[in-house]
Each structure stands twice: as C-alpha cells, then as structure tokens.
Motif scaffolding. Structure first.
Motif, PDB file in Angstrom:
ATOM      1  N   THR A 127       0.807  -1.221   0.000  1.00 29.78           N
ATOM      2  CA  THR A 127       0.000   0.000   0.000  1.00 29.78           C
ATOM      3  C   THR A 127       0.838   1.268   0.000  1.00 29.78           C
ATOM      4  OG1 THR A 127      -0.149  -0.056   2.403  1.00 29.78           O
ATOM      5  CG2 THR A 127      -1.944  -1.088   1.178  1.00 29.78           C
TER       6      THR A 127
ATOM      7  N   MET B 297       4.660   7.821   1.488  1.00 27.56           N
ATOM      8  CA  MET B 297       4.000   7.881   0.187  1.00 27.56           C
ATOM      9  C   MET B 297       3.082   6.674   0.041  1.00 27.56           C
ATOM     10  SD  MET B 297       7.144   9.140  -2.195  1.00 27.56           S
ATOM     11  CE  MET B 297       6.185  10.199  -3.254  1.00 27.56           C
ATOM     12  N   LYS B 298       2.077   6.800  -0.796  1.00 25.62           N
ATOM     13  CA  LYS B 298       1.162   5.697  -1.097  1.00 25.62           C
ATOM     14  C   LYS B 298       1.231   5.420  -2.592  1.00 25.62           C
ATOM     15  CE  LYS B 298      -2.124   5.554   2.582  1.00 25.62           C
ATOM     16  NZ  LYS B 298      -1.664   4.322   3.161  1.00 25.62           N
ATOM     17  N   HIS B 299       1.069   4.150  -2.936  1.00 30.88           N
ATOM     18  CA  HIS B 299       0.895   3.816  -4.349  1.00 30.88           C
ATOM     19  C   HIS B 299      -0.407   4.452  -4.821  1.00 30.88           C
ATOM     20  CE1 HIS B 299       4.163   0.971  -4.800  1.00 30.88           C
ATOM     21  NE2 HIS B 299       3.820   0.401  -3.651  1.00 30.88           N
ATOM     22  N   ARG B 300      -0.569   4.631  -6.107  1.00 34.96           N
ATOM     23  CA  ARG B 300      -1.808   5.247  -6.591  1.00 34.96           C
ATOM     24  C   ARG B 300      -3.004   4.351  -6.339  1.00 34.96           C
ATOM     25  NH1 ARG B 300      -2.740   3.919 -12.422  1.00 34.96           N
ATOM     26  NH2 ARG B 300      -1.043   2.523 -12.938  1.00 34.96           N
ATOM     27  N   ARG B 301      -2.752   3.057  -6.107  1.00 33.89           N
ATOM     28  CA  ARG B 301      -3.792   2.131  -5.650  1.00 33.89           C
ATOM     29  C   ARG B 301      -3.095   0.996  -4.916  1.00 33.89           C
ATOM     30  NH1 ARG B 301      -4.600  -2.613  -8.329  1.00 33.89           N
ATOM     31  NH2 ARG B 301      -3.617  -2.919 -10.339  1.00 33.89           N
ATOM     32  N   GLU B 302      -3.857   0.224  -4.142  1.00 29.91           N
ATOM     33  CA  GLU B 302      -3.265  -0.909  -3.434  1.00 29.91           C
ATOM     34  C   GLU B 302      -3.019  -2.044  -4.419  1.00 29.91           C
ATOM     35  OE1 GLU B 302      -4.668  -4.158  -0.196  1.00 29.91           O
ATOM     36  OE2 GLU B 302      -4.860  -2.066   0.440  1.00 29.91           O
ATOM     37  N   TYR B 303      -1.860  -2.633  -4.301  1.00 28.62           N
ATOM     38  CA  TYR B 303      -1.520  -3.800  -5.109  1.00 28.62           C
ATOM     39  C   TYR B 303      -1.419  -5.002  -4.189  1.00 28.62           C
ATOM     40  CZ  TYR B 303      -0.223  -0.253  -8.496  1.00 28.62           C
ATOM     41  OH  TYR B 303      -0.252   0.809  -9.351  1.00 28.62           O
TER      42      TYR B 303
END
Length: 192
Positions: free
Chosen positions: A57, A66-72
């Motif tokens: 995440t 920082m966060k990914h642009r969505r959860e992988y």
C-alpha cells in the motif's frame, strides 16, 4: 564554431520513460543524497493451507510517507505436488519474477537515457531448489536456491555491443540482483 554547434541535442522521452524528468531526478538526488533513502513494505496474510496474500500500500521515500496510486496485492501458493492448492505462483517463483522485472526495468531506463529505441526485451529465469533442505530431510541441503540462471534477449536500434552494455549496466544497478548475489541481513520477530 558557435556555442550552438557545440551543444548536445536534448534527450527526449523514449521507450515509455520520461528521460528529462529522470535526469532532473538524478540531479536532485545528487544535490540531496538523503532523498534517495527508501523503505518498502509488504503486508502478508494467510488464507488457507499454503495460500497467502501480500498487499503493498505504501512506502517511505523522498523523505516522506507515500502511497501507491492504488493498493496492489499478490497471492502465493504451492503446487499440488508440494501439498498446496496451486492457487498462485510459489514464493520462489515471485523472487524469480522480481529479478526479471528489476533487470527489465533497468534496461528500459538505461536504454532510454542512452537514447536507444527498444523493440523487445525478454527474460527467462530459472532457479534450482533441493526440497530435502526445506523438508528437513537433509541438514546439509540449502533451503533456498542453489543456483539461478537468467537469459536476456534484447532488440533495439543499436549495435549488439551497445545493447550488451545496457544489459550489463542494468545488472550492475539492479537492487534485486544485488540482494540475491550479496545477501542482506533479515530479522524475524513475533509481533503481538
């Protein structure tokens, strides 16, 4: 000669890499080295048997959370021959995928910086494991890979020697290759 005739042409985006931004990032990191320190995270959960899921995440980088642009997420399992349900690739296969992905990403970046147009990059990676170690049947057998082999096929608008140099530079700068080749301290503790 004028100054204009001595200037090199500006490097342009290539192979899906924003080369001007990449070069600007190198400049910023050169001026502020601590900005290059990152901590990546993975959070795993058991699903059933040998089947698990790991989520990605966020991470710490560029001196901030920082966060990914969505959860992988990615799932892992063991094949039926190893008492699993074969719902996903094995963890060691994901390690091979990480190596292939890291080398391939590096090739894309390095070729783009060198302004070499790529047509194709393909990797084939395999690793050998003696299950006698994992199963506790032979204390002298390693639990992990006893060897890993990778083949890279690369085609692009450059002589074969220049393409070989791009692959060699990618291997020299690969984080995953470095971890596999040199090892890294790992600690495991019980939480809660």
């Amino acid at each position: 000669m004028t100054a204009q005739t001595l200037e090199k042409p500006a490097k342009t985006a290539m192979n899906g890499v924003d080369v001007p931004t990449f070069l600007a990032t190198l400049g910023v990191v050169g001026e502020t080295p601590e900005i290059a320190k990152f901590t990546f995270r993975a959070n795993g959960e058991w699903l059933s048997g040998t089947h698990s899921r790991t989520a990605f995440t966020g991470f710490h980088g560029a001196m901030q959370e920082m966060k990914h642009r969505r959860e992988y997420d990615v799932e892992c399992d063991h094949p039926q021959v190893l008492c699993g349900t074969d719902n996903a690739a094995t963890p060691v296969e994901l390690l091979l995928a990480a190596l292939a992905s890291c080398i391939t990403a590096g090739i894309g970046n390095i070729a783009s910086i060198r302004q070499v147009k790529l047509h194709a990059v393909e990797t084939s990676v395999e690793g050998d494991v003696d299950l006698n170690g994992i199963l506790g049947l032979d204390k002298t057998a390693r639990n992990g890979f006893t060897g890993v082999r990778m083949a890279v096929t690369i085609r692009g608008d450059a002589p074969q020697e220049k393409l070989r140099e791009i692959v060699e530079q990618s291997v020299a700068r690969s984080a995953v290759f470095d971890v596999l080749r040199n090892g890294v301290p790992v600690s495991v503790e019980m939480a809660g």
